[in-house]
Write an enzyme that holds these catalytic residues in place. Structure first.
Site, PDB file in Angstrom:
ATOM      1  N   CYS A  11       0.873  -1.173   0.000  1.00 47.35           N
ATOM      2  CA  CYS A  11       0.000   0.000   0.000  1.00 47.35           C
ATOM      3  C   CYS A  11       0.912   1.226   0.000  1.00 47.35           C
ATOM      4  O   CYS A  11       2.127   1.094   0.071  1.00 47.35           O
ATOM      5  CB  CYS A  11      -0.991  -0.006   1.162  1.00 47.35           C
ATOM      6  SG  CYS A  11      -0.307   0.147   2.804  1.00 47.35           S
ATOM      7  N   CYS A  85      -2.475   1.257  -4.114  1.00 53.05           N
ATOM      8  CA  CYS A  85      -1.243   1.934  -4.541  1.00 53.05           C
ATOM      9  C   CYS A  85      -1.233   2.194  -6.046  1.00 53.05           C
ATOM     10  O   CYS A  85      -0.231   2.624  -6.594  1.00 53.05           O
ATOM     11  CB  CYS A  85      -0.001   1.158  -4.113  1.00 53.05           C
ATOM     12  SG  CYS A  85       0.232  -0.437  -4.877  1.00 53.05           S
ATOM     13  N   CYS A  89       3.250  -0.768  -8.538  1.00 48.38           N
ATOM     14  CA  CYS A  89       3.919  -2.066  -8.495  1.00 48.38           C
ATOM     15  C   CYS A  89       4.412  -2.482  -9.874  1.00 48.38           C
ATOM     16  O   CYS A  89       3.669  -2.433 -10.842  1.00 48.38           O
ATOM     17  CB  CYS A  89       2.962  -3.129  -7.966  1.00 48.38           C
ATOM     18  SG  CYS A  89       2.469  -2.838  -6.278  1.00 48.38           S
TER      19      CYS A  89
END
Length: 136
Positions: A11, A85, A89
């Site tokens: 996160c 998020c 990633c």
């Protein structure tokens, strides 16, 4: 390569949702899973309300430290679970990705964080059934 699966919870601040998820997975799966957590913009400390919410269910996450998401950790994880998020990633072929839509506990009181904690527990319990692990 480890014989146990590794799960990375991500996160933004690595101070609330991902830390609670990591706490639940460690608690429920024990040492059958390698548990990791990180954030795209880690906070200086874990959210004290998240710590309190987990303490209420007998899980101590006070020693955890928010960590910066890095390429190596993500690349070496079997399952990557994001929690708000966005596209931070990195994507690696052959990895399993999950995006858990959960409210952010930042700035919330304990009454608002308890349902987030409990929703995370339910998702972690489901995740365990999908991992190639043997528990208890």
């Amino acid at each position: 390569m480890s014989d146990k699966p590794s799960v990375l919870f991500v996160c933004v601040h690595n101070a609330g949702r991902s830390q609670m998820a990591a706490g639940w997975l460690r608690h429920l799966a024990g040492d059958t899973v390698e548990v990791r957590s990180a954030g795209s913009e880690p906070a200086s400390q874990i959210n004290p309300v998240a710590v309190e919410a987990m303490r209420e269910v007998g899980i101590d996450i006070t020693a955890n430290i928010p960590r910066k998401l890095d390429y190596e950790t993500a690349e070496s994880s079997d399952v990557l679970i994001t929690m708000g998020c966005g596209d931070v990633c990195p994507v690696f072929p052959g990895k399993r990705y999950l995006d858990w839509k959960l409210d952010d506990p930042a700035g919330q009181g304990i009454d608002a964080v308890r349902p987030i904690r409990d929703a995370i527990k339910a998702r972690v319990e489901q995740l365990i059934t999908e991992l190639p692990v043997t528990t208890g």
